[in-house]
Design an enzyme around this catalytic site. Structure first.
Site, short mmCIF file in Angstrom:
data_model
loop_
_atom_site.label_atom_id
_atom_site.label_comp_id
_atom_site.label_asym_id
_atom_site.label_seq_id
_atom_site.Cartn_x
_atom_site.Cartn_y
_atom_site.Cartn_z
N GLY A 165 46.73 48.64 33.70
CA GLY A 165 46.50 49.87 32.93
C GLY A 165 47.72 50.35 32.17
NE ARG A 292 45.59 38.81 39.25
CZ ARG A 292 44.68 39.75 39.42
NH1 ARG A 292 43.89 39.73 40.47
NH2 ARG A 292 44.53 40.72 38.54
CB VAL A 295 42.20 43.76 44.74
CG1 VAL A 295 42.08 44.80 45.84
CG2 VAL A 295 43.62 43.71 44.20
#
Lengths: 452, 69
Positions: A165, A292, A295
């Protein structure tokens, strides 16, 4: 054959990776900074090594040091987790050169997807819909004004090298653009060493929906359906779920097929996520690709029954994908709430000493935590201190379980966003699945304001 | 008057110089804590008498950052 993995990360993701390694009888090596001597991931691994002072560039971003440790302990592979070095082309390259497997895609594709502009171009060529906007970096404010006029306000201004962000802002008018451009370009230069910006049309009432993919080194790729991550604050996710309460089966299939086509086109390998913005008519537009583990990967694991970290290790090990698309199905509904050490109303960080830490346990509840009782949350790293994942046969049941689980979560000594999570889990609009990315502004913050 | 850090973090930017006059609410320094920028403003107008920190320094909650007269 991978027999020993060094985890170049900290917090809950390091612990989570170690758990899978233990199950697979793979030995584990943790690295930690001086600020993390008491962190859970240090105790969990078979071996742990101090790699430097608290600051990230001297520890978790210290490529040379981490590779030196990996060589000394004779690790076969490095798992980078998320954040830190997980999307560093240089790190992946250094691993390749040191003869250590990097558990992720190759450095070339990491770099390509790491540049927002290069990624957009590659996706467009692969036939993925993209948000109307610039294809080249915008370097001057005059150029930015001309482009914005063409696209029409409101626009989204983004740093090409940005993330988390940072360097990103919605701009409503030409007046606003002047300051926004200068400010964000400067910030991007400071944070990422690259001040180039690009401009996109702002999609109104957008939802954030992403597709998890897996691809091996033999051209096989599958998607593991979608996650919706529209509940965000400061452009960072707070609550994620799978499946999305919004999209139709038709859109789901179309998005999944598009994602698979894209990863094949860019010759992607390992686990990855293609993020899309979805408008009210279910049109979807490429946002970015994360090269990747994410989360929020647990919600996908809960509804598919797969262990994504295990899949990552197998792919890195040179195995072919053991699953076919037609074997995959979604079962039930999963929600993840991120626990942040922050003020629940201003979202300002709240580092400090945790005097008491209790998390809910029980069937259908999964905890991924980075902290423990009597633990110092330091100001050096991300404020996320844990994740609460719940499963239900239906979305309604999952929300009910989330509410109950949140009631039994207790963190004393620092401020956390637990009060915020409780309000959202109990919110009528959330229950209805009205979860656009403006949810927090529109429903949560107004509620906070009204109860003052 | 002392300007104190509202939370632990490192000094990311010093926004004023010694001897400079500042208005109420003007940012004196910007801290970085948990990957977020935290502006620390002056509570009242005055002149920066002394800066107690340098960019890159680590501060704890309550540490004096600057003195304003």
């Amino acid at each position: 054959m991978i027999e020993k993995i060094l985890i170049a990360n900290r917090g809950e993701i390091a612990s989570r990776i170690i758990r899978t390694c233990k199950r697979l009888n793979i030995r584990t090596v943790s690295v930690y900074s001086e600020a993390d001597v008491n962190s859970p991931h240090v105790d969990m691994a078979d071996e742990s090594y101090l790699i430097g002072p608290p600051r990230v560039n001297e520890s978790y971003l210290n490529v040379e040091k981490i590779i030196t440790v990996a060589k000394e302990v004779k690790a076969d592979a490095i798992h980078p987790g998320y954040g830190f070095l997980s999307e560093s082309g240089t790190f992946a390259e250094q691993c390749e050169q040191a003869g250590i497997l990097f558990i992720g895609p190759n450095s070339k594709v990491i770099r390509q997807m790491g540049s927002k502009i290069a990624a957009r171009t590659a996706m467009e060529q692969a036939g993925v819909p993209i948000v109307p906007g610039t294809k080249e970096a915008v370097n001057s404010i005059e150029e930015a004004k001309n482009i914005a006029r063409e696209i029409g306000y409101p626009i989204m201004l983004k740093a090409s090298a940005g993330g988390g962000g940072i360097g990103m802002q919605v701009v409503h008018s030409e007046n606003e653009l002047q300051t926004a451009f200068e400010h964000n370009s400067k910030r991007a230069l400071t944070f990422f060493g690259d001040g180039s910006m690009f401009i996109e049309r702002k999609i109104e009432n957008a939802r954030h929906i992403e597709i998890q993919i897996l691809a091996d080194h033999f051209g096989n790729a599958v998607h593991l359906f979608e996650r919706e991550c529209s509940i965000q604050r400061r452009n960072q996710k707070v609550i994620e779920e799978a499946p999305s309460p919004f999209i139709s089966e038709h859109t789901r299939n179309l998005m999944g097929e598009t994602a698979v086509k894209a990863v094949k086109a860019i010759e992607y390998t390992n686990a990855g996520t293609i993020e899309f913005l979805v408008d009210e008519e279910e049109n979807f537009y490429f946002l970015e690709m994360n090269t990747r583990i994410q989360v929020e990967h647990p919600v996908t694991e809960e509804i598919t029954g797969l262990d994504i970290v295990e899949q990552q290790i197998q792919v890195a090990n040179g195995e072919t994908l053991s699953i076919y698309q037609q074997d995959l199905s979604m079962n039930g509904h999963a929600l993840e709430a991120r626990i942040y050490a922050e003020d629940p109303n201003t979202f300002f960080p709240s580092p400090g000493h945790i005097t008491n830490f209790e998390y809910p346990e029980g069937p259908y509840i999964r905890n991924e935590v980075a902290v423990k009782n009597s633990y110092d949350v330091t100001p050096f790293y991300d404020p996320m201190i844990g994740k609460l994942i719940v499963y239900g046969r239906t979305r309604e049941e999952a929300i009910k379980r989330l509410k109950e689980a949140l009631m039994n979560y207790r963190i004393d000594g620092i401020k956390t966003n637990l009060p915020m999570l409780k309000v959202i889990a109990d919110h009528e609009q959330f229950k209805r699945g009205n979860t656009a990315t403006n949810f927090v502004d529109k429903y949560y913050l107004t509620e906070v304001e009204n109860t003052k | 008057m002392e300007i104190k850090a509202t939370m632990a973090g490192s000094v990311w930017k010093i926004a004023v110089a010694q001897g400079e006059s500042v208005g109420e609410g003007q940012d004196v320094v910007i801290l970085e804590s948990m990957k977020m920028e935290i502006p620390i403003p002056a509570d009242s107008p005055g002149t920066v008498k002394e800066l107690k920190v340098a960019e890159g320094d680590f501060v704890n909650e309550g540490d004096v950052i600057a003195v304003i007269e």
